[in-house]
Scaffold this active site. Structure first.
Site, PDB file in Angstrom:
ATOM      1  N   GLY A 186      -2.196  -5.890  -1.917  1.00 39.98           N
ATOM      2  CA  GLY A 186      -3.029  -4.807  -2.433  1.00 39.98           C
ATOM      3  C   GLY A 186      -3.973  -5.345  -3.485  1.00 39.98           C
TER       4      GLY A 186
ATOM      5  N   GLN B 185      -9.564  -5.061 -10.662  1.00 42.59           N
ATOM      6  CA  GLN B 185      -9.038  -6.423 -10.728  1.00 42.59           C
ATOM      7  C   GLN B 185     -10.099  -7.472 -10.410  1.00 42.59           C
ATOM      8  OE1 GLN B 185      -5.361  -5.257  -8.257  1.00 42.59           O
ATOM      9  NE2 GLN B 185      -4.582  -6.908  -9.513  1.00 42.59           N
TER      10      GLN B 185
ATOM     11  N   CYS C  69       2.030  -8.860  -9.310  1.00 48.17           N
ATOM     12  CA  CYS C  69       0.637  -8.424  -9.511  1.00 48.17           C
ATOM     13  C   CYS C  69      -0.241  -9.667  -9.590  1.00 48.17           C
ATOM     14  CB  CYS C  69       0.520  -7.616 -10.804  1.00 48.17           C
ATOM     15  SG  CYS C  69      -1.156  -7.019 -11.112  1.00 48.17           S
ATOM     16  N   LEU C  70      -1.348  -9.656  -8.866  1.00 49.15           N
ATOM     17  CA  LEU C  70      -2.234 -10.815  -8.858  1.00 49.15           C
ATOM     18  C   LEU C  70      -2.899 -11.019 -10.225  1.00 49.15           C
ATOM     19  CD1 LEU C  70      -3.813 -10.196  -5.337  1.00 49.15           C
ATOM     20  CD2 LEU C  70      -1.954 -11.798  -5.936  1.00 49.15           C
TER      21      LEU C  70
ATOM     22  N   HIS D 177       1.418   1.416  -7.500  1.00 48.50           N
ATOM     23  CA  HIS D 177       1.057   0.249  -8.315  1.00 48.50           C
ATOM     24  C   HIS D 177      -0.469   0.131  -8.424  1.00 48.50           C
ATOM     25  CE1 HIS D 177       1.549  -4.211  -9.358  1.00 48.50           C
ATOM     26  NE2 HIS D 177       0.255  -4.131  -9.045  1.00 48.50           N
ATOM     27  N   GLU D 178      -1.154   0.275  -7.286  1.00 52.18           N
ATOM     28  CA  GLU D 178      -2.620   0.138  -7.302  1.00 52.18           C
ATOM     29  C   GLU D 178      -3.279   1.306  -8.030  1.00 52.18           C
ATOM     30  OE1 GLU D 178      -3.695  -2.655  -6.586  1.00 52.18           O
ATOM     31  OE2 GLU D 178      -1.956  -3.390  -5.478  1.00 52.18           O
TER      32      GLU D 178
ATOM     33  N   HIS E 260      -3.395   0.769 -11.627  1.00 50.93           N
ATOM     34  CA  HIS E 260      -4.528  -0.074 -12.050  1.00 50.93           C
ATOM     35  C   HIS E 260      -5.742   0.805 -12.364  1.00 50.93           C
ATOM     36  CE1 HIS E 260      -3.277  -4.240 -11.659  1.00 50.93           C
ATOM     37  NE2 HIS E 260      -2.821  -4.053 -10.436  1.00 50.93           N
TER      38      HIS E 260
HETATM   39  O1  K1U Z   1      -2.218  -7.317  -7.915  1.00 51.69           O
HETATM   40  C1  K1U Z   1      -1.919  -6.436  -7.131  1.00 51.69           C
HETATM   41  O2  K1U Z   1      -2.044  -5.261  -7.421  1.00 51.69           O
HETATM   42  C2  K1U Z   1      -1.392  -6.831  -5.771  1.00 51.69           C
HETATM   43  C3  K1U Z   1       0.117  -6.878  -5.685  1.00 51.69           C
HETATM   44  C4  K1U Z   1       0.568  -5.624  -5.003  1.00 51.69           C
HETATM   45  C5  K1U Z   1       2.027  -5.276  -5.122  1.00 51.69           C
HETATM   46  C6  K1U Z   1       3.011  -6.158  -4.754  1.00 51.69           C
HETATM   47  C7  K1U Z   1       4.347  -5.802  -4.844  1.00 51.69           C
HETATM   48  C8  K1U Z   1       4.679  -4.560  -5.297  1.00 51.69           C
HETATM   49  C9  K1U Z   1       3.696  -3.686  -5.688  1.00 51.69           C
HETATM   50  C10 K1U Z   1       2.364  -4.039  -5.583  1.00 51.69           C
HETATM   51  C11 K1U Z   1       0.484  -8.111  -4.863  1.00 51.69           C
HETATM   52  O3  K1U Z   1       0.088  -8.237  -3.755  1.00 51.69           O
HETATM   53  S1  K1U Z   1       1.502  -9.291  -5.605  1.00 51.69           S
HETATM   54  C12 K1U Z   1       1.734 -10.501  -4.320  1.00 51.69           C
HETATM   55  C13 K1U Z   1       2.667 -10.056  -3.248  1.00 51.69           C
HETATM   56  O4  K1U Z   1       3.368  -9.089  -3.408  1.00 51.69           O
HETATM   57  C14 K1U Z   1       2.725 -10.793  -1.976  1.00 51.69           C
HETATM   58  C15 K1U Z   1       2.031 -11.948  -1.771  1.00 51.69           C
HETATM   59  C16 K1U Z   1       2.119 -12.603  -0.551  1.00 51.69           C
HETATM   60  C17 K1U Z   1       2.890 -12.108   0.459  1.00 51.69           C
HETATM   61  C18 K1U Z   1       3.593 -10.960   0.270  1.00 51.69           C
HETATM   62  C19 K1U Z   1       3.513 -10.285  -0.939  1.00 51.69           C
HETATM   63 ZN    ZN Z   2      -1.409  -5.272  -9.593  1.00 53.61          ZN
END
Ligand code: K1U
Ligand code: ZN
Length: 174
Positions: free
Chosen positions: A51, A56, A99-100, A141-142, A145
């Site tokens: 996401g 972001q 979270c990225l 979560h998004e 943000h």
């Molecule tokens: O930064 C963000 O908002 C993105 C975040 C979204 C998220 C992940 C887990 C729970 C709630 C929201 C991510 O994508 S973190 C990276 C991640 O979860 C992932 C990366 C590679 C493969 C699978 C998952």
């Molecule tokens: Zn995030």
């Protein structure tokens, strides 16, 4: 399409943007907005993540992209313009979130287990959907943000401070 830089909490200027409240998109889904969403999706896949909110990548507007497809399945990009939560369940569920913008930090967050959302899709059509499981976790979560809230804001002060310190240390070492 182009990759955008993802803002991270170790950088004070980035953090100030991430803490901003995003504003609604006016005038529907334009080609310019679709171009931003294309960039966001490419940036999210590159990271990789599941996401990404527009703030972001430094655009504090109410726009989210997501793809919750498994690696072995075809991509299933989803686009959310001006998303609203119409209903949240009393039942809560906990999930280990990442979270990225807070790289390499994962912790459990408790949120409503089910939500009903309304948004405009890539074509500008109004969609209403029920979300549960990872979809409910990710959309909440998004949407946090968009309010300037990070998942670490749901943790204790101690855990939050430790998380930011860890991200700063990693950034200094890079
Ligand atoms: O930064 C963000 O908002 C993105 C975040 C979204 C998220 C992940 C887990 C729970 C709630 C929201 C991510 O994508 S973190 C990276 C991640 O979860 C992932 C990366 C590679 C493969 C699978 C998952
Ligand atoms: Zn995030």
């Amino acid at each position: 399409m182009s990759l955008r830089r993802i803002l991270t909490v170790d950088n004070a200027a980035d953090l100030a943007v991430l803490k901003q409240k995003s504003v609604p998109v006016e005038g529907g889904v334009s080609d310019e907005l679709r171009a931003l969403m294309d960039d966001m999706l490419e940036t999210m896949y590159d990271a990789p993540g599941i996401g990404l909110a527009a703030v972001q990548v430094g655009e504090p507007i109410n726009v989210i992209v997501m793809d919750l497809a498994r690696e072995e399945d075809d991509p299933a990009p989803q686009y959310y313009v001006n998303p609203e939560i119409l209903w949240s369940s009393e039942e809560l569920a906990s999930y280990e979130e990442g979270c990225l913008s807070v790289p390499d930090i994962y912790d459990d967050v408790e949120r409503p287990a089910q939500v009903k959302v309304r948004y405009l899709n890539y074509k500008g059509e109004t969609v209403e959907e029920d979300a549960e499981g990872l979809y409910a976790v990710c959309i909440q979560h998004e949407m946090d943000h968009l309010k300037g809230v990070l998942f670490i804001d749901h943790l204790s002060r101690l855990k939050r401070d430790r998380a930011v310190a860890k991200v700063k240390k990693a950034a200094r070492a890079a």
